[in-house]
Design a protein around this motif. Structure first.
Motif, PDB file in Angstrom:
ATOM      1  N   UNK A   1       0.805  -1.219   0.000  1.00  0.00           N
ATOM      2  CA  UNK A   1       0.000   0.000   0.000  1.00  0.00           C
ATOM      3  C   UNK A   1       0.839   1.270   0.000  1.00  0.00           C
ATOM      4  N   UNK A   2       2.071   1.204  -0.492  1.00  0.00           N
ATOM      5  CA  UNK A   2       2.905   2.385  -0.649  1.00  0.00           C
ATOM      6  C   UNK A   2       3.233   2.586  -2.119  1.00  0.00           C
ATOM      7  N   UNK A   3       3.515   3.838  -2.466  1.00  0.00           N
ATOM      8  CA  UNK A   3       3.951   4.133  -3.826  1.00  0.00           C
ATOM      9  C   UNK A   3       5.070   5.171  -3.770  1.00  0.00           C
ATOM     10  N   UNK A   4       5.862   5.199  -4.835  1.00  0.00           N
ATOM     11  CA  UNK A   4       6.995   6.114  -4.943  1.00  0.00           C
ATOM     12  C   UNK A   4       6.856   6.865  -6.264  1.00  0.00           C
ATOM     13  N   UNK A   5       7.097   8.172  -6.217  1.00  0.00           N
ATOM     14  CA  UNK A   5       6.789   9.036  -7.355  1.00  0.00           C
ATOM     15  C   UNK A   5       8.057   9.695  -7.875  1.00  0.00           C
ATOM     16  N   UNK A   6       8.194   9.716  -9.210  1.00  0.00           N
ATOM     17  CA  UNK A   6       9.323  10.396  -9.839  1.00  0.00           C
ATOM     18  C   UNK A   6       8.826  11.217 -11.022  1.00  0.00           C
ATOM     19  N   UNK A   7       9.212  12.478 -11.058  1.00  0.00           N
ATOM     20  CA  UNK A   7       8.903  13.323 -12.210  1.00  0.00           C
ATOM     21  C   UNK A   7       9.900  13.030 -13.328  1.00  0.00           C
ATOM     22  N   UNK A   8       9.364  12.756 -14.513  1.00  0.00           N
ATOM     23  CA  UNK A   8      10.231  12.488 -15.666  1.00  0.00           C
ATOM     24  C   UNK A   8      10.405  13.805 -16.410  1.00  0.00           C
ATOM     25  N   UNK A   9      11.303  14.636 -15.901  1.00  0.00           N
ATOM     26  CA  UNK A   9      11.490  15.978 -16.451  1.00  0.00           C
ATOM     27  C   UNK A   9      12.301  15.880 -17.740  1.00  0.00           C
ATOM     28  N   UNK A  10      11.749  16.467 -18.803  1.00  0.00           N
ATOM     29  CA  UNK A  10      12.390  16.414 -20.108  1.00  0.00           C
ATOM     30  C   UNK A  10      13.205  17.683 -20.334  1.00  0.00           C
ATOM     31  N   UNK A  11      14.409  17.554 -20.916  1.00  0.00           N
ATOM     32  CA  UNK A  11      15.226  18.739 -21.186  1.00  0.00           C
ATOM     33  C   UNK A  11      14.602  19.586 -22.281  1.00  0.00           C
ATOM     34  N   UNK A  12      14.853  20.869 -22.234  1.00  0.00           N
ATOM     35  CA  UNK A  12      14.370  21.755 -23.284  1.00  0.00           C
ATOM     36  C   UNK A  12      15.149  21.479 -24.563  1.00  0.00           C
ATOM     37  N   UNK A  13      14.426  21.328 -25.667  1.00  0.00           N
ATOM     38  CA  UNK A  13      15.105  21.031 -26.918  1.00  0.00           C
ATOM     39  C   UNK A  13      15.449  19.563 -27.000  1.00  0.00           C
ATOM     40  N   UNK A  14      14.645  18.789 -27.706  1.00  0.00           N
ATOM     41  CA  UNK A  14      14.832  17.346 -27.717  1.00  0.00           C
ATOM     42  C   UNK A  14      16.123  16.929 -28.406  1.00  0.00           C
ATOM     43  N   UNK A  15      16.812  17.873 -29.044  1.00  0.00           N
ATOM     44  CA  UNK A  15      18.081  17.531 -29.680  1.00  0.00           C
ATOM     45  C   UNK A  15      19.139  17.111 -28.669  1.00  0.00           C
ATOM     46  N   UNK A  16      18.992  17.551 -27.420  1.00  0.00           N
ATOM     47  CA  UNK A  16      19.960  17.192 -26.383  1.00  0.00           C
ATOM     48  C   UNK A  16      19.463  16.033 -25.525  1.00  0.00           C
ATOM     49  N   UNK A  17      18.385  15.389 -25.937  1.00  0.00           N
ATOM     50  CA  UNK A  17      17.783  14.312 -25.153  1.00  0.00           C
ATOM     51  C   UNK A  17      18.580  13.032 -25.369  1.00  0.00           C
ATOM     52  N   UNK A  18      19.367  12.646 -24.374  1.00  0.00           N
ATOM     53  CA  UNK A  18      20.252  11.485 -24.457  1.00  0.00           C
ATOM     54  C   UNK A  18      19.491  10.255 -23.966  1.00  0.00           C
ATOM     55  N   UNK A  19      19.013   9.413 -24.902  1.00  0.00           N
ATOM     56  CA  UNK A  19      18.211   8.253 -24.541  1.00  0.00           C
ATOM     57  C   UNK A  19      18.953   7.312 -23.605  1.00  0.00           C
ATOM     58  N   UNK A  20      20.227   7.066 -23.866  1.00  0.00           N
ATOM     59  CA  UNK A  20      20.995   6.125 -23.049  1.00  0.00           C
ATOM     60  C   UNK A  20      21.140   6.631 -21.627  1.00  0.00           C
ATOM     61  N   UNK A  21      21.435   7.911 -21.474  1.00  0.00           N
ATOM     62  CA  UNK A  21      21.577   8.481 -20.131  1.00  0.00           C
ATOM     63  C   UNK A  21      20.252   8.435 -19.383  1.00  0.00           C
ATOM     64  N   UNK A  22      19.183   8.811 -20.068  1.00  0.00           N
ATOM     65  CA  UNK A  22      17.862   8.812 -19.433  1.00  0.00           C
ATOM     66  C   UNK A  22      17.441   7.387 -19.067  1.00  0.00           C
TER      67      UNK A  22
END
Length: 239
Positions: free
Chosen positions: A139-160
């Protein structure tokens, strides 16, 4: 000949790696208002396993939902890879909730989708990024915001991928505080939610108000008449 054999072995090995990588990507389970509690048993003991659930929008926002959580498509590549990897190596089930469709789940977990106004003012605003909620303890849960970087050109899939995987498998113990799972809404909450979502014109409101008053007066008159008749019968018996 030996060079040819070595080249052939390298090609086969590369194909094997590629195929195993593709096979690890799976479609997350789609949870709905009807299936969520049955599948996860989130508020009744979580006996169906550990669930990591991404709350995001699956398409265009409907009227009144301009500030909805970010589209699922922005994190689909990483999430599908995580779904396969977590199920195979950790026996953790990855799933999705499309918040623009599942109004009951949106309302149930709404506290996790809002943040205070900037500057500490009153009121709340909706988050503009996906939210991952993990159900892994009674009956517990844990929450994480999946904050996306501005400009998807810098979005590193492997790091994320590595960051999210670390949080889901081990990091949740130190990076997140446990939150009580909100209870499953009862039938009268569903009725109230349905009524609150209905929109009426002033004429309709006036009409239904008159009807309600008329019904209330009619019921009151019936009750008064019944009490009067009961009193008369009692007086007659005494005489």
């Amino acid at each position: 000949m030996e060079l040819f054999n070595c080249t052939l072995i390298l090609l086969l090995f590369s194909c094997l790696l590629a195929s195993s990588s593709d096979a690890s990507d799976i479609e997350p389970i789609i949870l709905t208002d009807e299936t969520f509690e049955h599948d996860t048993q989130a508020s009744t003991g979580q006996t169906t396993g550990i669930w990591a659930i991404r709350f995001c929008s699956g398409g265009q926002a409907q009227a009144g939902q301009q500030d909805i959580l970010s589209s699922c498509s922005q994190t689909d590549t990483v999430w599908k890879r995580l779904a396969g990897d977590l199920l195979e190596s950790e026996n953790i089930i990855a799933a999705d909730v499309r918040v623009e469709k599942e109004k009951g789940l949106w309302k149930r977990f709404e506290e996790q989708f809002v943040v205070p106004h900037n500057g500490g003012g009153e009121g709340q605003v909706l988050k503009r990024h996906p939210v991952v909620i993990m159900f892994r303890q009674h009956r517990n849960m844990y929450v994480k915001d999946w904050i996306l970087p501005k400009g998807m050109g810098t979005y590193d899939d492997e790091r994320v991928f590595q960051e999210m995987r670390t949080w889901i498998t081990t990091g949740w113990e130190t990076a997140s505080s446990p939150v009580d799972v909100p209870p499953e809404p009862s039938w009268y909450h569903d009725i109230l939610a349905g009524l609150s979502s209905m929109q009426f014109t002033q004429q309709q409101i006036a009409y239904y108000s008159y009807i309600s008053i008329a019904v209330a007066i009619t019921v009151l008159l019936i009750v008064v008449r019944g009490l009067k008749n009961s009193s008369l019968r009692s007086a007659t018996k005494r005489d």
